[in-house]
Design a protein around this motif. Structure first.
Motif, PDB file in Angstrom:
ATOM      1  N   ALA A 178      -3.741  -0.766   9.030  1.00 55.66           N
ATOM      2  CA  ALA A 178      -4.676  -1.721   7.952  1.00 55.66           C
ATOM      3  C   ALA A 178      -3.887  -3.002   7.848  1.00 55.66           C
ATOM      4  O   ALA A 178      -2.700  -2.971   7.747  1.00 55.66           O
ATOM      5  CB  ALA A 178      -4.334  -1.096   6.479  1.00 55.66           C
ATOM      6  N   GLY A 193      -0.193  -2.578   8.289  1.00 51.96           N
ATOM      7  CA  GLY A 193       0.527  -1.456   7.765  1.00 51.96           C
ATOM      8  C   GLY A 193       0.681  -0.221   8.925  1.00 51.96           C
ATOM      9  O   GLY A 193       0.211  -0.535  10.100  1.00 51.96           O
ATOM     10  N   VAL A 194       1.385   0.944   8.784  1.00 54.92           N
ATOM     11  CA  VAL A 194       1.547   1.716   9.548  1.00 54.92           C
ATOM     12  C   VAL A 194       0.233   2.471  10.504  1.00 54.92           C
ATOM     13  O   VAL A 194       0.413   2.560  11.467  1.00 54.92           O
ATOM     14  CB  VAL A 194       2.586   3.098   9.294  1.00 54.92           C
ATOM     15  CG1 VAL A 194       2.710   4.275  10.391  1.00 54.92           C
ATOM     16  CG2 VAL A 194       3.698   2.558   8.785  1.00 54.92           C
ATOM     17  N   CYS A 195      -0.717   2.553   9.530  1.00 53.78           N
ATOM     18  CA  CYS A 195      -2.158   2.962  10.062  1.00 53.78           C
ATOM     19  C   CYS A 195      -2.590   1.797  10.683  1.00 53.78           C
ATOM     20  O   CYS A 195      -3.834   2.214  11.381  1.00 53.78           O
ATOM     21  CB  CYS A 195      -2.668   3.622   9.066  1.00 53.78           C
ATOM     22  SG  CYS A 195      -3.323   2.346   7.679  1.00 53.78           S
ATOM     23  N   CYS A 200       0.755  -1.105   0.076  1.00 54.06           N
ATOM     24  CA  CYS A 200      -0.004   0.020  -0.016  1.00 54.06           C
ATOM     25  C   CYS A 200       1.026   1.163   0.030  1.00 54.06           C
ATOM     26  O   CYS A 200       1.683   1.157   0.796  1.00 54.06           O
ATOM     27  CB  CYS A 200      -0.952   0.056   1.281  1.00 54.06           C
ATOM     28  SG  CYS A 200      -1.980   1.412   1.348  1.00 54.06           S
ATOM     29  N   ARG A 201       0.639   2.209  -0.910  1.00 52.44           N
ATOM     30  CA  ARG A 201       1.179   3.549  -0.820  1.00 52.44           C
ATOM     31  C   ARG A 201       0.270   4.509  -0.724  1.00 52.44           C
ATOM     32  O   ARG A 201       0.355   5.556  -1.630  1.00 52.44           O
ATOM     33  CB  ARG A 201       2.262   3.596  -1.905  1.00 52.44           C
ATOM     34  CG  ARG A 201       1.606   3.336  -3.269  1.00 52.44           C
ATOM     35  CD  ARG A 201       2.755   3.199  -4.477  1.00 52.44           C
ATOM     36  NE  ARG A 201       2.317   3.160  -5.810  1.00 52.44           N
ATOM     37  CZ  ARG A 201       1.385   3.602  -6.462  1.00 52.44           C
ATOM     38  NH1 ARG A 201       0.866   4.881  -5.944  1.00 52.44           N
ATOM     39  NH2 ARG A 201       0.912   3.357  -7.466  1.00 52.44           N
ATOM     40  N   ASN A 202      -0.891   4.189  -0.197  1.00 54.17           N
ATOM     41  CA  ASN A 202      -2.080   5.287  -0.160  1.00 54.17           C
ATOM     42  C   ASN A 202      -1.669   6.641   0.641  1.00 54.17           C
ATOM     43  O   ASN A 202      -2.278   7.547   0.640  1.00 54.17           O
ATOM     44  CB  ASN A 202      -3.364   4.581   0.397  1.00 54.17           C
ATOM     45  CG  ASN A 202      -3.952   3.799  -0.612  1.00 54.17           C
ATOM     46  OD1 ASN A 202      -3.179   3.626  -1.671  1.00 54.17           O
ATOM     47  ND2 ASN A 202      -5.104   3.419  -0.543  1.00 54.17           N
ATOM     48  N   CYS A 203      -0.638   6.516   1.461  1.00 54.56           N
ATOM     49  CA  CYS A 203      -0.361   7.552   2.325  1.00 54.56           C
ATOM     50  C   CYS A 203       1.191   7.711   2.464  1.00 54.56           C
ATOM     51  O   CYS A 203       2.095   6.683   2.283  1.00 54.56           O
ATOM     52  CB  CYS A 203      -1.090   7.726   3.469  1.00 54.56           C
ATOM     53  SG  CYS A 203      -0.324   6.917   4.995  1.00 54.56           S
ATOM     54  N   ILE A 222      -6.133  -3.873   2.848  1.00 49.26           N
ATOM     55  CA  ILE A 222      -5.300  -3.289   2.069  1.00 49.26           C
ATOM     56  C   ILE A 222      -5.341  -3.782   0.400  1.00 49.26           C
ATOM     57  O   ILE A 222      -5.667  -3.134  -0.350  1.00 49.26           O
ATOM     58  CB  ILE A 222      -3.718  -3.573   2.218  1.00 49.26           C
ATOM     59  CG1 ILE A 222      -3.258  -2.705   3.535  1.00 49.26           C
ATOM     60  CG2 ILE A 222      -2.770  -3.505   1.350  1.00 49.26           C
ATOM     61  CD1 ILE A 222      -1.994  -2.956   4.099  1.00 49.26           C
ATOM     62  N   ARG A 226      -8.982  -2.440  -0.564  1.00 49.98           N
ATOM     63  CA  ARG A 226      -8.649  -1.116  -0.982  1.00 49.98           C
ATOM     64  C   ARG A 226      -7.937  -0.785  -2.533  1.00 49.98           C
ATOM     65  O   ARG A 226      -8.383  -0.139  -3.358  1.00 49.98           O
ATOM     66  CB  ARG A 226      -7.747  -0.015  -0.309  1.00 49.98           C
ATOM     67  CG  ARG A 226      -8.556   0.485   1.116  1.00 49.98           C
ATOM     68  CD  ARG A 226      -7.877   1.510   1.864  1.00 49.98           C
ATOM     69  NE  ARG A 226      -6.532   1.100   2.126  1.00 49.98           N
ATOM     70  CZ  ARG A 226      -5.894   1.619   3.517  1.00 49.98           C
ATOM     71  NH1 ARG A 226      -6.508   2.264   4.150  1.00 49.98           N
ATOM     72  NH2 ARG A 226      -4.682   1.078   3.823  1.00 49.98           N
ATOM     73  N   MET A 264       2.846   8.124   5.510  1.00 48.78           N
ATOM     74  CA  MET A 264       3.387   7.094   6.580  1.00 48.78           C
ATOM     75  C   MET A 264       3.945   6.043   5.852  1.00 48.78           C
ATOM     76  O   MET A 264       4.899   5.061   6.563  1.00 48.78           O
ATOM     77  CB  MET A 264       2.229   6.724   7.682  1.00 48.78           C
ATOM     78  CG  MET A 264       1.642   8.138   8.162  1.00 48.78           C
ATOM     79  SD  MET A 264       0.721   7.687   9.535  1.00 48.78           S
ATOM     80  CE  MET A 264      -0.942   6.844   8.837  1.00 48.78           C
ATOM     81  N   GLY A 265       3.524   5.489   4.704  1.00 52.94           N
ATOM     82  CA  GLY A 265       3.790   4.133   4.009  1.00 52.94           C
ATOM     83  C   GLY A 265       4.923   4.624   3.162  1.00 52.94           C
ATOM     84  O   GLY A 265       5.619   5.620   3.312  1.00 52.94           O
ATOM     85  N   PRO A 266       5.334   3.790   2.033  1.00 51.25           N
ATOM     86  CA  PRO A 266       4.698   2.486   1.748  1.00 51.25           C
ATOM     87  C   PRO A 266       4.792   1.442   2.729  1.00 51.25           C
ATOM     88  O   PRO A 266       5.639   1.459   3.417  1.00 51.25           O
ATOM     89  CB  PRO A 266       5.376   2.194   0.371  1.00 51.25           C
ATOM     90  CG  PRO A 266       6.787   2.986   0.541  1.00 51.25           C
ATOM     91  CD  PRO A 266       6.538   4.211   1.341  1.00 51.25           C
ATOM     92  N   CYS A 267       3.804   0.644   2.593  1.00 48.05           N
ATOM     93  CA  CYS A 267       3.689  -0.593   3.720  1.00 48.05           C
ATOM     94  C   CYS A 267       3.585  -1.700   2.816  1.00 48.05           C
ATOM     95  O   CYS A 267       2.924  -1.684   1.744  1.00 48.05           O
ATOM     96  CB  CYS A 267       2.432  -0.176   4.552  1.00 48.05           C
ATOM     97  SG  CYS A 267       2.587   1.044   5.453  1.00 48.05           S
ATOM     98  N   MET A 325      -6.633   6.956   3.383  1.00 46.32           N
ATOM     99  CA  MET A 325      -6.440   6.386   4.775  1.00 46.32           C
ATOM    100  C   MET A 325      -7.548   6.894   5.797  1.00 46.32           C
ATOM    101  O   MET A 325      -7.892   8.196   5.864  1.00 46.32           O
ATOM    102  CB  MET A 325      -4.963   6.924   5.194  1.00 46.32           C
ATOM    103  CG  MET A 325      -4.430   6.144   6.418  1.00 46.32           C
ATOM    104  SD  MET A 325      -5.481   5.885   7.799  1.00 46.32           S
ATOM    105  CE  MET A 325      -4.722   7.404   8.766  1.00 46.32           C
TER     106      MET A 325
HETATM  107 FE1  SF4 Z   1      -1.460   2.543   3.241  1.00 47.54          FE
HETATM  108 FE2  SF4 Z   1      -1.730   2.747   5.860  1.00 47.54          FE
HETATM  109 FE3  SF4 Z   1       0.508   2.116   5.092  1.00 47.54          FE
HETATM  110 FE4  SF4 Z   1      -0.586   4.785   4.782  1.00 47.54          FE
HETATM  111  S1  SF4 Z   1      -0.012   3.722   6.397  1.00 47.54           S
HETATM  112  S2  SF4 Z   1       0.652   3.305   3.008  1.00 47.54           S
HETATM  113  S3  SF4 Z   1      -2.764   3.786   4.125  1.00 47.54           S
HETATM  114  S4  SF4 Z   1      -1.165   1.007   4.785  1.00 47.54           S
END
Ligand code: SF4
Ligand code: BF8
Length: 650
Positions: free
Chosen positions: A78, A74-76, A54-57, A83, A86, A59-62, A204
């Motif tokens: 998810a 992921g960091v958030c 995921c690279r929707n934000c 993931i 989405r 804080m990532g990519p995750c 996110m």
């Molecule tokens: Fe995706 Fe969440 Fe990681 Fe952001 S923090 S890239 S929304 S998984």
């Protein structure tokens, strides 16, 4: 870049002789192709292939570790389900947006035509105009076609917005299905709206329930199938004519060594249609002759090609994986591109030859191409300018480098819903009767792309052959149609390849067992036909012995198509694994749970022999449920010898 193809593995890359021969040239001249670039990418990212990155934000990519050892969130926070869902939702939104923005472009030209502002366009199909107006309650009596068209355009502009409860084309859908969509909360309301909402939900911290995300993904895809794509199809018919059966030709043999050759590539018929008019301009033909050519030869590629083939009988040079190879014939003066599925690589290949790549839409520019901004208000003028460029490039051709492989194959096209009904005598009754009796077991849409991960056309051709052999009528669109054309399965004589029931029906009607229904936006024709059959029988679409297949899909548009076909109640088999296998829950829902929700589900089966078995079992089970003569679904198997029996000759 080194090329990885060697002569002896070309048959593993494509089943077609024209492509194999051009791959020989690519190897000789050291020109990289899509297959080389795929090899250079291997091994491809496993996280991405499973949908787990995921690279929707920022804080990532995750990424989530599918083996449970590395991070599971992921960091958030998810997890894999969120993931994967989405990512799939965003893919569908991109595909639906591509189709629907194409529909909007057509609609804008239609609107301007109704106001008398365009050049080279007119309202051709008055009957369809009236049908579309009637469907929306727009008055037609004592009004000029342009007035009616104007009101229709205004009503359709509203379809893109946010102020409706439901799209107008849903009136074509069986009542039971509309009620089901309403109950599930997936009735598409506005084309742009569903796409924007999909992007919103996948930001996110918005929709974190994978089921809820996927339900909206279905709604988004429905806004494509019963919205954007359907507008594109129907208005193209009104402006350029509703297709009728015709004979044309297909493969690289459609290029002519003694002519100026211009290939029209992409998806939108708006520009290519005026180019067809321009190519017949006596002055330009004279200019071509003055340059030493015998004339001007237009050919199609991809779905722009399908649009022109369906309505004008323009020959088809090839499907998706042929775009680079067409340039390698050394016989192409110009490749005119609009948008979608045009590899940025074409301008690189063109540098090795005299071919001019001409881009035409301001939203689709290609470094290395000449850009001529298309403007429907000056349609004919721009069409002529582009054809003139092609004609002038003829002087730069090196005749010694011209290498046109194989002779072309004949191919029948033009099976709009209207044309199919006309062939049947104006009513679906004969088709329905044949299905009821079991002469025809059911019908399957084989659609979608080429993907270099699968030997080109192998999936399409083998699956289609196995279905028609078992008396299943096949309808095709997009690159699948071109594949079947190249393999000789789309001429009336191909009835000989069908089982006895389908063969008899095809012979009586003079049609092939594989019917070309158009480009990828024209998958809207397939669902319109499915809905018409369901309405005729008073059942829902999911009760019919129908199925869909995308054996070689690659594009985001294909994912949207698959989703709206399933949401409309039609079981669909994919030949390429979608990036969802990182979430067991998402896979379980799409490949199983959805059946109980929308009456249809997905399957993934890369082997077309096995895919044919899955589809036949499904069709027999639907026949059984309807009380029609059937074969016990569990007894449907492929004869052992049929499995991996080798590729059919092309
Ligand atoms: Fe995706 Fe969440 Fe990681 Fe952001 S923090 S890239 S929304 S998984
Ligand atoms: O819209 S089948 S490769 S050309 S996406 Fe593209 Fe796929 Fe071909 Fe047409 Ni459809």
């Amino acid at each position: 870049m080194t090329t990885f193809n060697s002569k002896n593995n070309h048959a593993r890359l494509t089943i077609n002789r024209d492509a194999q021969e051009m791959l020989d040239r690519a190897r000789e001249d050291n020109i990289p192709t899509v297959w080389d670039r795929l090899a250079a990418q291997e091994p491809q990212c496993g996280y991405c292939a499973m949908g787990l990155s995921c690279r929707n934000c920022a804080m990532g990519p995750c990424r989530v570790d599918p083996f449970g050892e590395g991070p599971q969130k992921g960091v958030c926070g998810a997890d894999a389900d969120i993931i994967v869902a989405r990512n799939l939702g965003r893919t569908i939104a991109a595909g639906a947006s591509a189709h629907s923005d194409h529909g909007r472009d057509i609609l804008e030209t239609f609107h301007a035509t109704a106001e008398g502002k365009t050049s080279g366009y007119r309202i051709v199909d008055h009957e369809k105009l009236k049908t579309l107006a009637r469907e929306r309650g727009i008055a037609i009596d004592d009004r000029t076609p342009n007035d009616v068209a104007h009101d229709l355009a205004e009503a359709m502009f509203e379809e893109f917005g946010t102020r409706k409860e439901s799209l107008d084309f849903l009136a074509r859908v069986p009542k039971k299905r509309r009620e089901l969509w309403q109950k599930l909360g997936i009735t598409p309301r506005g084309i742009d709206r569903e796409n924007v909402e999909m992007l919103h939900r996948t930001h996110m911290g918005v929709d974190n329930d994978y089921v809820n995300i996927l339900l909206h993904a279905l709604r988004t895809s429905l806004s494509d199938g019963w919205g954007g794509s359907m507008i594109a199809t129907e208005l193209s018919d009104v402006m350029f004519g509703t297709p009728k059966p015709l004979l044309s030709r297909v493969n690289l043999g459609t290029l002519k060594a003694d002519h100026v050759n211009i290939a029209l590539h992409g998806h939108n018929p708006m520009l290519s249609d005026v180019i067809v008019q321009a190519a017949n301009d006596p002055e330009l033909v004279k200019l071509a002759k003055a340059k030493g050519a015998a004339g001007i030869n237009l050919v199609g590629l991809c779905c722009t090609g399908n649009e022109l083939l369906m309505r004008r009988g323009i020959p088809m040079a090839g499907n998706h994986l042929m775009q680079e190879l067409a340039i390698m014939t050394g016989a192409l003066e110009a490749m005119v591109v609009d948008y979608q599925c045009i590899m940025p690589a074409v301008t690189e290949v063109a540098k090795c030859f005299h071919t001019q790549v001409i881009s035409t839409f301001d939203k689709a520019k290609f470094p290395g191409a000449i850009h001529v901004t298309f403007d429907p208000n000056r349609g004919i003028e721009i069409g002529k300018e582009i054809v003139r460029r092609g004609v002038e490039a003829f002087a730069n051709r090196n005749p010694e480098r011209v290498r046109i492989p194989v002779g072309s194959m004949p191919m029948m096209a033009g099976f709009s819903v209207e044309a199919i009904l006309a062939v049947l005598g104006g009513t679906p009754a004969p088709l329905v009767d044949a299905i009821k009796q079991g002469t025809i077991r059911g019908a399957v849409g084989v659609v979608g792309c080429n993907n270099p991960k699968i030997p080109q056309d192998y999936g399409h051709v083998v699956l289609t052959r196995r279905l028609i052999e078992k008396d299943i009528l096949v309808v095709v669109t997009g690159c699948a149609a071109v594949a079947n054309g190249k393999a000789g399965q789309m001429v009336p004589e191909a009835a000989e390849q069908a089982g006895p029931g389908l063969k008899a029906v095809c012979k009586a009607l003079g049609i092939p067992p594989v019917l070309h229904m158009g480009s990828c936006v024209d998958n809207s024709r397939i669902i319109t036909l499915a809905a018409a059959l369901a309405n005729y029988l008073g059942v829902d679409i999911d009760q019919l012995p129908l199925a869909g297949a995308a054996p070689e899909w690659y594009s985001e548009k294909a994912v949207s198509i698959g989703a709206y076909v399933v949401a409309s109640g039609i079981y669909t088999v994919l030949g390429v694994q979608p990036p969802i296998f990182g979430s067991r829950n998402v896979v379980k829902l799409l490949a199983d749970g959805l059946e109980g929700v929308v009456g249809a589900k997905f399957a993934v089966e890369p082997d077309p022999e096995k895919a044919a078995v899955l589809i036949r079992r499904h069709i027999e089970s639907k026949r059984k449920a309807l009380g029609l003569p059937h074969i016990a679904p569990e007894s449907v198997r492929a004869p052992e010898e049929a499995l991996h029996a080798g590729w059919p000759a092309s």
